[in-house]
Design a protein around this motif. Structure first.
Motif, PDB file in Angstrom:
ATOM      1  N   GLY A  24      41.023 -36.935 -28.515  1.00  0.00           N
ATOM      2  CA  GLY A  24      41.714 -38.122 -28.994  1.00  0.00           C
ATOM      3  C   GLY A  24      41.668 -38.140 -30.493  1.00  0.00           C
ATOM      4  N   GLU A  25      42.700 -38.678 -31.075  1.00  0.00           N
ATOM      5  CA  GLU A  25      42.774 -38.744 -32.524  1.00  0.00           C
ATOM      6  C   GLU A  25      41.576 -39.461 -33.110  1.00  0.00           C
ATOM      7  OE1 GLU A  25      43.794 -37.341 -34.896  1.00  0.00           O
ATOM      8  OE2 GLU A  25      45.008 -36.254 -33.432  1.00  0.00           O
ATOM      9  N   THR A  26      41.252 -39.104 -34.328  1.00  0.00           N
ATOM     10  CA  THR A  26      40.221 -39.812 -35.064  1.00  0.00           C
ATOM     11  C   THR A  26      40.578 -41.298 -35.118  1.00  0.00           C
ATOM     12  OG1 THR A  26      39.897 -37.857 -36.365  1.00  0.00           O
ATOM     13  CG2 THR A  26      39.047 -39.887 -37.276  1.00  0.00           C
ATOM     14  N   GLY A  27      39.621 -42.124 -34.815  1.00  0.00           N
ATOM     15  CA  GLY A  27      39.864 -43.560 -34.851  1.00  0.00           C
ATOM     16  C   GLY A  27      40.256 -44.125 -33.504  1.00  0.00           C
ATOM     17  N   SER A  28      40.419 -43.266 -32.493  1.00  0.00           N
ATOM     18  CA  SER A  28      40.829 -43.809 -31.202  1.00  0.00           C
ATOM     19  C   SER A  28      39.658 -44.464 -30.467  1.00  0.00           C
ATOM     20  CB  SER A  28      41.499 -42.729 -30.348  1.00  0.00           C
ATOM     21  OG  SER A  28      40.630 -41.639 -30.180  1.00  0.00           O
ATOM     22  N   GLY A  29      38.456 -44.247 -30.936  1.00  0.00           N
ATOM     23  CA  GLY A  29      37.309 -44.957 -30.369  1.00  0.00           C
ATOM     24  C   GLY A  29      36.344 -44.083 -29.580  1.00  0.00           C
ATOM     25  N   LYS A  30      36.478 -42.782 -29.686  1.00  0.00           N
ATOM     26  CA  LYS A  30      35.623 -41.902 -28.894  1.00  0.00           C
ATOM     27  C   LYS A  30      34.131 -42.143 -29.188  1.00  0.00           C
ATOM     28  CE  LYS A  30      37.370 -38.129 -30.609  1.00  0.00           C
ATOM     29  NZ  LYS A  30      38.286 -38.786 -31.572  1.00  0.00           N
ATOM     30  N   THR A  31      33.773 -41.995 -30.450  1.00  0.00           N
ATOM     31  CA  THR A  31      32.355 -42.026 -30.790  1.00  0.00           C
ATOM     32  C   THR A  31      31.723 -43.393 -30.545  1.00  0.00           C
ATOM     33  OG1 THR A  31      32.908 -40.452 -32.521  1.00  0.00           O
ATOM     34  CG2 THR A  31      30.726 -41.425 -32.615  1.00  0.00           C
ATOM     35  N   THR A  32      32.437 -44.448 -30.889  1.00  0.00           N
ATOM     36  CA  THR A  32      31.824 -45.765 -30.741  1.00  0.00           C
ATOM     37  C   THR A  32      31.904 -46.281 -29.299  1.00  0.00           C
ATOM     38  OG1 THR A  32      33.886 -46.798 -31.460  1.00  0.00           O
ATOM     39  CG2 THR A  32      32.177 -46.501 -33.127  1.00  0.00           C
ATOM     40  N   GLN A  33      32.931 -45.908 -28.557  1.00  0.00           N
ATOM     41  CA  GLN A  33      33.117 -46.530 -27.248  1.00  0.00           C
ATOM     42  C   GLN A  33      32.559 -45.738 -26.076  1.00  0.00           C
ATOM     43  OE1 GLN A  33      34.066 -49.637 -27.516  1.00  0.00           O
ATOM     44  NE2 GLN A  33      34.265 -49.184 -29.705  1.00  0.00           N
ATOM     45  N   GLN A  37      24.272 -47.177 -35.858  1.00  0.00           N
ATOM     46  CA  GLN A  37      24.229 -48.565 -36.335  1.00  0.00           C
ATOM     47  C   GLN A  37      25.431 -49.351 -35.840  1.00  0.00           C
ATOM     48  OE1 GLN A  37      23.916 -47.647 -40.477  1.00  0.00           O
ATOM     49  NE2 GLN A  37      21.681 -47.579 -40.447  1.00  0.00           N
ATOM     50  N   ARG A  38      26.589 -48.693 -35.879  1.00  0.00           N
ATOM     51  CA  ARG A  38      27.800 -49.372 -35.445  1.00  0.00           C
ATOM     52  C   ARG A  38      27.735 -49.718 -33.950  1.00  0.00           C
ATOM     53  NH1 ARG A  38      31.726 -52.783 -36.687  1.00  0.00           N
ATOM     54  NH2 ARG A  38      33.389 -52.602 -35.156  1.00  0.00           N
ATOM     55  N   VAL A  39      27.294 -48.766 -33.143  1.00  0.00           N
ATOM     56  CA  VAL A  39      27.241 -49.007 -31.699  1.00  0.00           C
ATOM     57  C   VAL A  39      26.207 -50.090 -31.376  1.00  0.00           C
ATOM     58  CG1 VAL A  39      26.685 -47.943 -29.464  1.00  0.00           C
ATOM     59  CG2 VAL A  39      28.156 -46.752 -31.086  1.00  0.00           C
ATOM     60  N   VAL A  93      32.339 -48.535 -47.495  1.00  0.00           N
ATOM     61  CA  VAL A  93      33.741 -48.218 -47.238  1.00  0.00           C
ATOM     62  C   VAL A  93      34.267 -48.938 -46.001  1.00  0.00           C
ATOM     63  CG1 VAL A  93      33.552 -45.930 -48.305  1.00  0.00           C
ATOM     64  CG2 VAL A  93      33.402 -46.130 -45.824  1.00  0.00           C
ATOM     65  N   PHE A  94      33.371 -49.379 -45.141  1.00  0.00           N
ATOM     66  CA  PHE A  94      33.827 -50.071 -43.932  1.00  0.00           C
ATOM     67  C   PHE A  94      34.083 -51.554 -44.182  1.00  0.00           C
ATOM     68  CE2 PHE A  94      31.263 -46.555 -42.075  1.00  0.00           C
ATOM     69  CZ  PHE A  94      32.315 -45.917 -41.458  1.00  0.00           C
ATOM     70  N   ARG A  95      33.582 -52.067 -45.304  1.00  0.00           N
ATOM     71  CA  ARG A  95      33.758 -53.496 -45.585  1.00  0.00           C
ATOM     72  C   ARG A  95      35.071 -53.712 -46.309  1.00  0.00           C
ATOM     73  NH1 ARG A  95      28.499 -53.624 -48.522  1.00  0.00           N
ATOM     74  NH2 ARG A  95      27.043 -52.857 -46.945  1.00  0.00           N
TER      75      ARG A  95
HETATM   76  P1  ADP Z   1      36.778 -41.708 -33.066  1.00  0.00           P
HETATM   77  O1  ADP Z   1      35.400 -41.260 -32.720  1.00  0.00           O
HETATM   78  O2  ADP Z   1      37.734 -41.560 -31.939  1.00  0.00           O
HETATM   79  O3  ADP Z   1      37.271 -41.090 -34.297  1.00  0.00           O
HETATM   80  P2  ADP Z   1      35.464 -44.181 -33.692  1.00  0.00           P
HETATM   81  O4  ADP Z   1      34.815 -44.595 -32.411  1.00  0.00           O
HETATM   82  O5  ADP Z   1      34.634 -43.543 -34.726  1.00  0.00           O
HETATM   83  O6  ADP Z   1      36.720 -43.284 -33.334  1.00  0.00           O
HETATM   84  O7  ADP Z   1      36.128 -45.437 -34.388  1.00  0.00           O
HETATM   85  C1  ADP Z   1      36.812 -46.436 -33.661  1.00  0.00           C
HETATM   86  C2  ADP Z   1      37.103 -47.609 -34.559  1.00  0.00           C
HETATM   87  O8  ADP Z   1      35.906 -48.264 -34.935  1.00  0.00           O
HETATM   88  C3  ADP Z   1      37.828 -47.226 -35.820  1.00  0.00           C
HETATM   89  O9  ADP Z   1      38.998 -47.972 -35.904  1.00  0.00           O
HETATM   90  C4  ADP Z   1      36.888 -47.578 -36.933  1.00  0.00           C
HETATM   91  O10 ADP Z   1      37.578 -48.169 -37.999  1.00  0.00           O
HETATM   92  C5  ADP Z   1      35.942 -48.566 -36.308  1.00  0.00           C
HETATM   93  N1  ADP Z   1      34.624 -48.385 -36.893  1.00  0.00           N
HETATM   94  C6  ADP Z   1      33.829 -47.300 -36.765  1.00  0.00           C
HETATM   95  N2  ADP Z   1      32.698 -47.455 -37.441  1.00  0.00           N
HETATM   96  C7  ADP Z   1      32.749 -48.649 -38.036  1.00  0.00           C
HETATM   97  C8  ADP Z   1      31.878 -49.407 -38.879  1.00  0.00           C
HETATM   98  N3  ADP Z   1      30.687 -48.932 -39.257  1.00  0.00           N
HETATM   99  N4  ADP Z   1      32.291 -50.611 -39.293  1.00  0.00           N
HETATM  100  C9  ADP Z   1      33.489 -51.092 -38.917  1.00  0.00           C
HETATM  101  N5  ADP Z   1      34.340 -50.446 -38.131  1.00  0.00           N
HETATM  102  C10 ADP Z   1      33.998 -49.249 -37.686  1.00  0.00           C
END
Ligand code: ADP
Ligand code: MG
Length: 758
Positions: A38-47, A79-81, A361-363
């Motif tokens: 999945g494209e970067t930003g699609s939510g793989k790592t966080t979800q 930290q994000r998760v 950079v996230f803020r």
């Molecule tokens: P992928 O792994 O598919 O590239 P991520 O799970 O990293 O996607 O990111 C999913 C979304 O969560 C992105 O839109 C990103 O902007 C947001 N995100 C990730 N990390 C942070 C963070 N530390 N603070 C705010 N938003 C975040």
């Protein structure tokens, strides 16, 4: 049950991967291994870790493990998760080389891939995990590749044992054939799930001409132009290294000043002075052209982490449009002109930036400003920065190159790949349609490689071969690599390990072919096992393993730490700047040279050469408490000194574990080694660096003037030299050993020590 905050829940629902939760979880349930693209930003790592958690993968006796190729991602993603799940860092934790917050409550563990590899050495079946996610597999980092190979075997073993484990490989690109079409790796091809992302169109604008020299200047001018002329939206700039990043940050801040309110000033000012310093440095090196670059800004890179190339493919391209900002031949925006009416919120982003700086950079940027992130390719796939509408791409990437035969290494800035450039462009289309400005022509783009090569094919593999042998993988050639290293690289790794005594010599046999084959499947020796337990390259591990003589161990540990971290001195050799700057630089250079002479010692210790200087520098800095002030005053790189301190700590712990009798502790007040200890250190060093032996060319052999003061090594046709800054430059001993040959303006040996002859 997870109790998420409403705003978090709302943001999650917008992520493309949320729609695929069922599909992903079903595939994981039904299959031992699954590939998720999945494209970067699609939510793989966080979800995905959250999906697995909610599906109960961490509720039994196993936990969820996720590997990242970079420390940055491991820390910030954990930290994000944790935040998204409303759980503490005791539950959603991270572990990187030197630090972590894993606890006995940990359910989701982010770690670097090197950390998981170490865990496999302790427990091959990884029994504490119920699922392993290999993230960012498209980066093709060496450890990621090895882990996938190992896990392809561990998963079936766990199944057979009735204690099943799942493997999930996540990648940003569609080029996954190396994983799915590789029957040696996965005899049954794993299912591939593709997450469609909401990618907005990105208009790609190519330059008509391609600046070969001052591309950082071009980046700066283009960014200024975007900021002056184009509608709101964040700018993301891709450069190749830390020094460039700081330099461009400084110029941009100067052109569009933004005064942060007082809560943040302290830190902000510090950034600026660092940026300013780097700018001066790079500006004066304007003639730096494509292949040759300054070593300084790479030096802090630990062996296991770099800003390497990554790859992916997307992008909706078209040449030219009304937003085309081709600069043509005009001189561009003057950097002297400062425009406070258009504040730009400029942030640097690279791997080694402290996490609290990265988090900025996230803020959202301060009201009334535009965000501009100046990054290395860490922003290409692992981190998603919100609100980016414009991407400025220099088209280059900094890489370490090794000569396969001679081992000579150099850092070079090289063109990136098409896949990488498309990935960079894609960063502009996350929230709305965007624009990508490529500072090179479409013809140049056409000549880029389609994909970047897997790292394992580009570097020596002696450390990996040793780690694998320690896992009792004797026939490394048969290992299921996603992409195998070259057989030359494997052979030279086995030969080096044999010569270090880490592997058992095969019994002599009649036929040459049999001999060769036997040499490629030598088992590990007990010395090899000890060496494998040290987190450093095999040559240095050998030095450590021999270190327990004449109370030399604390020195040996310090030396190995310093040799591993590299580049402990600030680079102060710069071409002319302003008069004031020059005299300040000259003073600092003089001070650094004076300190080097002091640390090199006298008499016997001089013979230990550069290594003695390293020992002295670390000793002095630790004695002074390793402060930024001490480092600055004495020409040492503070970050390198901190890294050395951490590595010394880790090595001390490992040595104590291997050899409890040593009873070592980290001593901050180490006396200089005695004369007999210096002699002993030289012998120990020779045992590890024996294949890096060089002999001074004798006067009578001097046929060609290029050999003057040169040294001959077994593998190189050309002479190598002792650097003028080395204490051995004036001595020119007949035999020396060196850490490595680095090609800069000349082929210089680094880390030189004289060999004793009797
Ligand atoms: P992928 O792994 O598919 O590239 P991520 O799970 O990293 O996607 O990111 C999913 C979304 O969560 C992105 O839109 C990103 O902007 C947001 N995100 C990730 N990390 C942070 C963070 N530390 N603070 C705010 N938003 C975040
Ligand atoms: Mg990710």
């Amino acid at each position: 049950p997870v109790d998420r905050l409403p705003e978090i829940q709302e943001a999650r629902l917008k992520l493309p991967i949320l729609a695929e939760e069922q599909v992903v979880m079903e595939a994981v349930r039904e299959n031992p291994c699954t590939v998720l693209c999945g494209e970067t930003g699609s939510g793989k790592t966080t979800q995905v870790p959250q999906f697995l958690y909610e599906a109960g993968y961490a509720s039994g006796d196993g936990i969820i493990g996720i590997t990242e190729p970079r420390r940055v991602a491991a820390v910030s993603m954990s930290q994000r998760v944790a935040k998204e799940m409303n759980l503490s860092s005791r539950v959603v934790s991270y572990q990187i080389r030197y630090e972590g917050n894993v606890s006995n409550e940990t359910k989701i563990k982010f770690m670097t891939d090197g950390v998981l590899l170490k865990e496999i050495q302790k427990d091959f079946l990884l029994q504490k995990y119920s699922v392993i996610i290999i993230d960012e597999a498209h980066e093709r980092s060496v450890y990621t590749d090895i882990l996938i190979g190992l896990l392809s075997r561990i998963v079936p073993l766990r199944n057979k044992k009735g204690h099943p484990m799942k493997l999930l490989v996540m990648s940003a690109t569609l080029r996954i054939e190396d994983f799915t079409e590789n029957r040696k790796l996965f005899p049954v091809p794993p299912p591939v799930i593709k997450v469609e992302s909401r990618q907005f169109p990105v208009t790609v604008h190519f330059n008509k001409r391609t600046p070969m020299e001052d591309y950082a200047g071009e980046v700066f001018r283009k960014t200024c132009k975007i900021h002056r002329m184009l509608p709101p939206g964040g700018i993301l700039v891709f450069l190749t290294g830390q020094a460039e990043v700081h330099s461009v940050c400084w110029r941009l801040r100067k052109a569009f000043p933004f005064r942060p309110n007082c809560t943040e000033t302290g830190k902000e000012d510090q950034d600026t002075s660092e940026d300013r310093r780097s700018f001066k440095k790079t500006k004066q090196k304007k003639t730096v052209s494509l292949p040759r670059i300054d070593l300084d800004n790479y030096s802090a890179l630990p062996v296991d982490e770099g800003d390497e190339d990554r790859q992916a493919g997307i992008g909706d391209e078209e040449e030219g449009s009304d937003l085309d900002l081709e600069l043509g031949d005009e001189p561009g925006v003057s950097e002297e002109k400062s425009d406070p009416s258009l504040p730009l919120y400029v942030l640097p982003l690279y791997s080694l930036l402290p996490p609290e700086q990265q988090a900025k950079v996230f803020r959202p940027p301060p009201a009334g400003t535009r965000l501009c992130v100046v990054a290395t390719n860490v922003a290409e796939t692992s981190l998603t920065i919100p609100g980016i509408k414009y991407v400025v791409d220099c088209g280059r990437v900094k890489k370490r190159f090794y000569d396969r035969v001679t081992g000579v290494s150099s850092f070079k800035v090289d063109w990136t790949s098409q896949a990488s450039a498309n990935q960079r462009a894609g960063r502009a289309g996350r929230t709305e349609p965007g624009h990508c400005y490529r500072l090179y022509s479409s013809a140049v783009f056409g000549d880029f490689k389609e994909f970047s090569e897997a790292e394992i094919t580009r570097r020596p593999v002696d450390d990996l071969v040793l780690q694998m042998k320690d896992l009792n993988i004797e026939k490394v050639v048969n290992f299921p690599f996603p992409t195998p290293p070259s057989s030359e690289a494997l052979v030279s790794a086995e030969n080096l390990l044999l010569s270090l005594g880490a592997l058992e010599e095969p019994p002599p046999s009649g036929r040459l072919k049999d001999m060769e084959r036997a040499r490629l499947s030598c088992p590990i020796t007990s010395l090899g096992r000890v060496m494998a337990s040290f987190p450093v390259a095999p040559r240095y591990a050998k030095i450590l393993a021999l270190g327990n003589q004449q109370d030399c161990l604390p020195y040996v540990i310090t030396l190995v730490a310093a040799m591993t971290v590299r580049e402990i001195f600030q680079e102060l050799d710069r071409p002319a700047g302003s008069e004031e700057e020059n005299s300040r630089l000259a003073q600092r250079r003089a001070r650094q040279a004076q300190m080097k002479r002091l640390w090199a010692g006298q008499g016997a210790s001089l013979q230990l050469g550069d290594l003695m200087v390293m020992l002295g520098a670390v000793g002095a800095s630790e004695f002074a408490g390793c402060t930024p002030k001490f480092c600055e005053e004495n020409g040492l790189r503070y970050k390198a000194m901190i890294e050395i301190r951490r590595l010394r700590g880790q090595l001390t712990t490992t040595v104590n574990a291997v050899c409890p009798k040593a009873g070592l502790f980290l001593d901050n007040k180490m006396a200089p080694p005695t004369e007999s200890q210096v002699r002993c250190l030289r012998q120990i060093v020779l045992a590890g660096l024996g294949d890096h032996l060089a002999r001074r060319v004798q006067a009578e052999d001097l046929l060609d003037p290029k050999w003057r003061n040169g040294y001959k090594t077994p593998l190189l046709d050309d002479p190598v030299f002792i650097h003028p800054s080395s204490p051995l430059f004036k001595i020119l001993p007949e035999f020396v050993v060196y850490q490595e040959v680095m090609e800069t303006s000349k082929m210089y040996m680094r880390g030189v020590s004289a060999v004793e002859q009797d």
